[in-house]
Design a protein around this motif. Structure first.
Motif, PDB file in Angstrom:
ATOM      1  N   GLU A  43       0.840  -1.205   0.000  1.00  0.00           N
ATOM      2  CA  GLU A  43       0.000   0.000   0.000  1.00  0.00           C
ATOM      3  C   GLU A  43       0.877   1.259   0.000  1.00  0.00           C
ATOM      4  OE1 GLU A  43      -3.159   0.365  -0.339  1.00  0.00           O
ATOM      5  OE2 GLU A  43      -3.935  -1.657  -0.071  1.00  0.00           O
ATOM      6  N   TRP A  44       1.941   1.239   0.788  1.00  0.00           N
ATOM      7  CA  TRP A  44       2.851   2.392   0.818  1.00  0.00           C
ATOM      8  C   TRP A  44       3.528   2.582  -0.537  1.00  0.00           C
ATOM      9  CZ3 TRP A  44       3.840   6.844   2.456  1.00  0.00           C
ATOM     10  CH2 TRP A  44       5.116   7.410   2.446  1.00  0.00           C
ATOM     11  N   GLN A  45       3.883   1.473  -1.172  1.00  0.00           N
ATOM     12  CA  GLN A  45       4.487   1.579  -2.503  1.00  0.00           C
ATOM     13  C   GLN A  45       3.476   2.115  -3.509  1.00  0.00           C
ATOM     14  OE1 GLN A  45       7.805   1.051  -3.234  1.00  0.00           O
ATOM     15  NE2 GLN A  45       7.148   2.107  -5.108  1.00  0.00           N
ATOM     16  N   ASN A  46       2.209   1.701  -3.366  1.00  0.00           N
ATOM     17  CA  ASN A  46       1.167   2.248  -4.253  1.00  0.00           C
ATOM     18  C   ASN A  46       1.089   3.765  -4.109  1.00  0.00           C
ATOM     19  OD1 ASN A  46       0.567  -0.346  -5.034  1.00  0.00           O
ATOM     20  ND2 ASN A  46      -1.274  -0.532  -3.734  1.00  0.00           N
ATOM     21  N   PHE A  47       1.156   4.216  -2.853  1.00  0.00           N
ATOM     22  CA  PHE A  47       1.122   5.672  -2.645  1.00  0.00           C
ATOM     23  C   PHE A  47       2.339   6.336  -3.263  1.00  0.00           C
ATOM     24  CE2 PHE A  47       2.611   9.368  -0.331  1.00  0.00           C
ATOM     25  CZ  PHE A  47       1.544  10.221  -0.509  1.00  0.00           C
ATOM     26  N   LEU A  48       3.522   5.783  -3.032  1.00  0.00           N
ATOM     27  CA  LEU A  48       4.736   6.396  -3.586  1.00  0.00           C
ATOM     28  C   LEU A  48       4.678   6.457  -5.107  1.00  0.00           C
ATOM     29  CD1 LEU A  48       7.526   4.809  -1.328  1.00  0.00           C
ATOM     30  CD2 LEU A  48       6.572   7.127  -1.213  1.00  0.00           C
ATOM     31  N   ASP A  49       4.129   5.421  -5.733  1.00  0.00           N
ATOM     32  CA  ASP A  49       3.997   5.430  -7.196  1.00  0.00           C
ATOM     33  C   ASP A  49       3.066   6.554  -7.644  1.00  0.00           C
ATOM     34  OD1 ASP A  49       5.678   3.256  -7.292  1.00  0.00           O
ATOM     35  OD2 ASP A  49       4.052   1.776  -7.551  1.00  0.00           O
ATOM     36  N   ALA A  50       1.921   6.686  -6.948  1.00  0.00           N
ATOM     37  CA  ALA A  50       0.980   7.757  -7.297  1.00  0.00           C
ATOM     38  C   ALA A  50       1.606   9.126  -7.035  1.00  0.00           C
ATOM     39  CB  ALA A  50      -0.309   7.599  -6.484  1.00  0.00           C
ATOM     40  N   HIS A  51       2.323   9.235  -5.933  1.00  0.00           N
ATOM     41  CA  HIS A  51       2.997  10.493  -5.583  1.00  0.00           C
ATOM     42  C   HIS A  51       3.975  10.897  -6.688  1.00  0.00           C
ATOM     43  CE1 HIS A  51       6.060  12.989  -3.558  1.00  0.00           C
ATOM     44  NE2 HIS A  51       5.057  13.412  -2.798  1.00  0.00           N
ATOM     45  N   GLY A  52       4.743   9.918  -7.184  1.00  0.00           N
ATOM     46  CA  GLY A  52       5.694  10.203  -8.261  1.00  0.00           C
ATOM     47  C   GLY A  52       5.000  10.644  -9.539  1.00  0.00           C
ATOM     48  N   ARG A  53       3.866   9.997  -9.837  1.00  0.00           N
ATOM     49  CA  ARG A  53       3.135  10.382 -11.056  1.00  0.00           C
ATOM     50  C   ARG A  53       2.555  11.792 -10.933  1.00  0.00           C
ATOM     51  NH1 ARG A  53       1.570   4.886 -10.659  1.00  0.00           N
ATOM     52  NH2 ARG A  53      -0.422   5.427  -9.666  1.00  0.00           N
ATOM     53  N   VAL A  54       2.038  12.134  -9.751  1.00  0.00           N
ATOM     54  CA  VAL A  54       1.503  13.483  -9.553  1.00  0.00           C
ATOM     55  C   VAL A  54       2.614  14.523  -9.670  1.00  0.00           C
ATOM     56  CG1 VAL A  54       0.453  15.050  -7.870  1.00  0.00           C
ATOM     57  CG2 VAL A  54      -0.468  12.755  -8.182  1.00  0.00           C
ATOM     58  N   ASP A  55       3.771  14.235  -9.084  1.00  0.00           N
ATOM     59  CA  ASP A  55       4.891  15.172  -9.167  1.00  0.00           C
ATOM     60  C   ASP A  55       5.302  15.384 -10.624  1.00  0.00           C
ATOM     61  OD1 ASP A  55       6.959  16.796  -7.819  1.00  0.00           O
ATOM     62  OD2 ASP A  55       8.327  15.331  -8.693  1.00  0.00           O
ATOM     63  N   ALA A  56       5.394  14.291 -11.374  1.00  0.00           N
ATOM     64  CA  ALA A  56       5.753  14.418 -12.793  1.00  0.00           C
ATOM     65  C   ALA A  56       4.683  15.179 -13.567  1.00  0.00           C
ATOM     66  CB  ALA A  56       5.957  13.024 -13.391  1.00  0.00           C
ATOM     67  N   GLU A  57       3.426  14.942 -13.215  1.00  0.00           N
ATOM     68  CA  GLU A  57       2.312  15.629 -13.867  1.00  0.00           C
ATOM     69  C   GLU A  57       2.367  17.128 -13.619  1.00  0.00           C
ATOM     70  OE1 GLU A  57      -2.025  14.052 -14.092  1.00  0.00           O
ATOM     71  OE2 GLU A  57      -1.904  15.272 -12.286  1.00  0.00           O
ATOM     72  N   LEU A  58       2.624  17.528 -12.368  1.00  0.00           N
ATOM     73  CA  LEU A  58       2.721  18.947 -12.037  1.00  0.00           C
ATOM     74  C   LEU A  58       3.923  19.594 -12.712  1.00  0.00           C
ATOM     75  CD1 LEU A  58       1.853  18.769  -8.219  1.00  0.00           C
ATOM     76  CD2 LEU A  58       0.434  19.771 -10.026  1.00  0.00           C
ATOM     77  N   LYS A  59       5.028  18.873 -12.756  1.00  0.00           N
ATOM     78  CA  LYS A  59       6.220  19.404 -13.423  1.00  0.00           C
ATOM     79  C   LYS A  59       5.945  19.629 -14.908  1.00  0.00           C
ATOM     80  CE  LYS A  59      11.143  18.516 -14.213  1.00  0.00           C
ATOM     81  NZ  LYS A  59      12.270  17.581 -13.956  1.00  0.00           N
ATOM     82  N   ALA A  60       5.294  18.655 -15.546  1.00  0.00           N
ATOM     83  CA  ALA A  60       4.970  18.795 -16.971  1.00  0.00           C
ATOM     84  C   ALA A  60       3.987  19.928 -17.202  1.00  0.00           C
ATOM     85  CB  ALA A  60       4.390  17.474 -17.502  1.00  0.00           C
ATOM     86  N   LEU A  61       2.989  20.058 -16.334  1.00  0.00           N
ATOM     87  CA  LEU A  61       2.021  21.150 -16.463  1.00  0.00           C
ATOM     88  C   LEU A  61       2.717  22.499 -16.371  1.00  0.00           C
ATOM     89  CD1 LEU A  61      -0.968  19.796 -14.354  1.00  0.00           C
ATOM     90  CD2 LEU A  61      -1.030  20.362 -16.789  1.00  0.00           C
ATOM     91  N   GLY A  62       3.662  22.616 -15.436  1.00  0.00           N
ATOM     92  CA  GLY A  62       4.394  23.869 -15.289  1.00  0.00           C
ATOM     93  C   GLY A  62       5.213  24.197 -16.511  1.00  0.00           C
ATOM     94  N   GLN A  63       5.831  23.180 -17.115  1.00  0.00           N
ATOM     95  CA  GLN A  63       6.673  23.412 -18.288  1.00  0.00           C
ATOM     96  C   GLN A  63       5.845  23.693 -19.538  1.00  0.00           C
ATOM     97  OE1 GLN A  63       8.904  19.741 -18.260  1.00  0.00           O
ATOM     98  NE2 GLN A  63      10.511  20.570 -16.925  1.00  0.00           N
TER      99      GLN A  63
END
Length: 572
Positions: A43-63
């Motif tokens: 479950e913690w790994q599931n969260f970390l995976d989602a967290h990484g995808r959100v971070d990448a999504e926000l970074k891409a949105l900013g760029q």
């Protein structure tokens, strides 16, 4: 019978279409699927995976989005990496046995409630950012999404909502949206700034009755007068249709003459520059007829980095910009702190970030940041001085200090910068006037600098003690309030008396109805959002400076921002 809802104008223009009522799914337990937790480590790994995808999504949105979207998504990334938030979710999963979805929902809800309970308006308004992030995390963890998908709205939509987050506005397709009508928000809020950048007419503060309207009703958004007209009568519909056609014709005519100088009817030239937030904006400045860049926000160079950019990196960027601008490049020093965090400057919590270590205060605390920017700009000018393509000597280069509030701050900055000047080409040093104390001390500041640039967005919120990012009070931070106008006039008098140019670079400079008023107050130059350049130049050509001064005298006698707006509506 036409129903007219009166609010405030937030983004100019006329939109004609059908209402679509947007009610995003609340951040509530009903969205959380019932399921038994898997192995806690999984479950913690599931969260970390989602967290990484959100971070990448926000970074891409900013760029991809460019500023001002980039600044907002960068701030969201900082919140996403908050250790307290992450540790609370980790504990809920590993020690309390919750699923990743349940843990995320509970912790995000608790954090948002804590922020909402703060008496400080800044922190209270940040609860919306936390909930926005929570929705992103839950979506990536598999929680149900909202029934209405904003990117898939039908053509000719007039979007009705209580408010819109930056993430929601970033999803909109401007070709599908004819207008936006909000029950809350404010003309100075993020939603309004983003709508203007997309060219979508918008009205706000229409009140709770807005959300009682029905889907599919024909309606008109009048972004100039702050009105939503529901089920307009045929005659009114035809009048607005003609008005919209006239506005489109005016835009085409303005664009056809965009490259020509803006000169008043009595022969006074008024430079019109562009506000730039990215290399793309600088490149487009000549396309829209801007005389140069009057405000280059350099924060994009410093975002999403563990270390600040080197002198060499900055020099290369500024040299490229000098080749692209027509007559002038104004580089604003890094304006970080407050609501504009950068990763490599950990500031820690502040009770009121808007009154904390930000702008020039942060630069004086970290003088290497100020030195490097100044040195990079000096070297960029020197490298182009002998270049055949750029001819830097033909262009004026300015360096601008943000959030100045005292004479001592300017003297301290000069003591850092002047020893670095050496044999480099002359670069003019100026300051932003966006704090009331700077406007009141403009006479003492003028001899120390080469120019003033008035930032009406921040000046308004400081003068009127109103956070422009907080929809509950942001309507008070109106740059057309007479108190703000008096400070603009005072600043202009000080600058003109010292023979120094003064410009306005806030959002109000891009409002065609406000341009004559600003000129009448003594503003000599305007720096406006890219889309506004042609229309602003066209407006200048239709007025005499003497008539502008008469308008300003009348506006200064008004008692409220509403009176001033009504006056400008009559004159436009």
């Amino acid at each position: 019978m036409t129903k007219i809802l009166q609010g405030l104008p937030a983004a100019p223009g006329i939109g004609i279409g059908q209402l679509t009522i947007y009610r995003p799914d609340p951040f509530s337990p009903e969205r959380i699927p019932l399921s038994s937790p898997q192995d806690p480590a999984q479950e913690w790994q599931n969260f970390l995976d989602a967290h990484g995808r959100v971070d990448a999504e926000l970074k891409a949105l900013g760029q991809e989005s460019g500023a001002p979207f980039a600044e907002i998504f960068s701030a969201h990334r900082v919140i996403l990496q908050d250790r307290t938030l992450l540790e609370a979710i980790e504990e809920a999963i590993l020690e309390q046995g919750h699923t990743a979805i349940t843990a995320t929902y509970r912790v995000i809800s608790e954090f948002a409630e804590q922020f909402q309970a703060f008496e400080d308006e800044y922190f209270a308004s940040r609860s919306a950012d936390i909930l926005d992030l929570g929705r992103r995390l839950l979506a990536h963890l598999g929680a149900p999404a909202s029934q209405i998908r904003l990117p898939e709205l039908p053509p000719h939509t007039i979007l009705v909502a209580d408010d819109l987050t930056p993430s929601e506005i970033a999803q909109l397709a401007p070709t599908q949206i004819q207008g936006i009508a909000l029950a809350n928000s404010a003309p100075t809020a993020h939603s309004a700034i983003l709508a203007r950048s997309l060219g979508i007419p918008m009205v706000c503060i229409l009140g709770p009755s807005l959300m009682e309207q029905q889907d599919g009703r024909p309606a008109i958004v009048d972004g100039n007068r702050g009105q939503l007209l529901v089920e307009p009568e045929e005659g009114l519909y035809q009048r607005y249709h003609r008005l919209r056609q006239d506005l489109l014709i005016q835009e085409v005519e303005a664009m056809a003459h965009a490259g020509e100088p803006a000169i008043t009817l009595d022969g006074v030239p008024v430079p019109v520059y562009a506000n730039a937030n990215s290399p793309e904006d600088v490149r487009k400045s000549q396309e829209v007829g801007a005389d140069g860049v009057g405000l280059l926000r350099t924060e994009y160079l410093f975002r999403s980095r563990a270390t600040p950019p080197t002198v060499e990196e900055q020099q290369e960027t500024y040299a490229c910009f000098l080749e692209q601008v027509r007559r002038l490049l104004t580089v604003r020093a890094l304006d970080a702190g407050g609501d504009k965090p950068v990763e490599f400057v950990p500031l820690g919590p502040e009770n009121n970030p808007f009154l904390g270590l930000r702008g020039i205060r942060l630069l004086l605390a970290r003088p290497e940041l100020l030195r490097d920017q100044w040195l990079a700009l000096q070297q960029a000018a020197a490298s182009l001085g002998s270049g055949q393509a750029a001819r830097a000597s033909d262009k004026e280069i300015r360096f601008m200090l943000p959030m100045v509030s005292t004479v001592d701050e300017v003297k301290a900055a000069r003591s850092i910068l002047e020893p670095l000047a050496g044999e480099f080409p002359r670069i003019k040093l100026g300051i932003m006037i966006e704090v009331p104390s700077a406007a009141l001390m403009a006479d003492a500041l003028a001899p120390l600098v080469d120019f003033f640039s008035i930032g009406t967005n921040d000046l308004s919120q400081y003068v009127l003690a109103s956070d422009r990012t907080n929809s509950r009070v942001a309507q008070l931070a109106d740059p057309l309030h007479p108190a703000v106008l008096h400070l603009i006039q005072r600043t202009c008098q000080a600058a003109n008396g010292a023979g120094k140019p003064v410009s306005v670079c806030g959002e109000i400079a891009g409002d065609p109805t406000a341009v004559p008023l600003l000129l009448g107050l003594g503003v000599a130059e305007l720096s406006v959002p890219l889309p506004a350049v042609p229309l602003v130049k066209q407006v200048i050509r239709r007025w005499t400076l003497s008539r502008c001064r008469e308008l300003a005298e009348t506006a200064l006698r008004c008692a409220s921002a509403l009176e001033v707006r009504n006056l400008l509506a009559q004159e436009s």
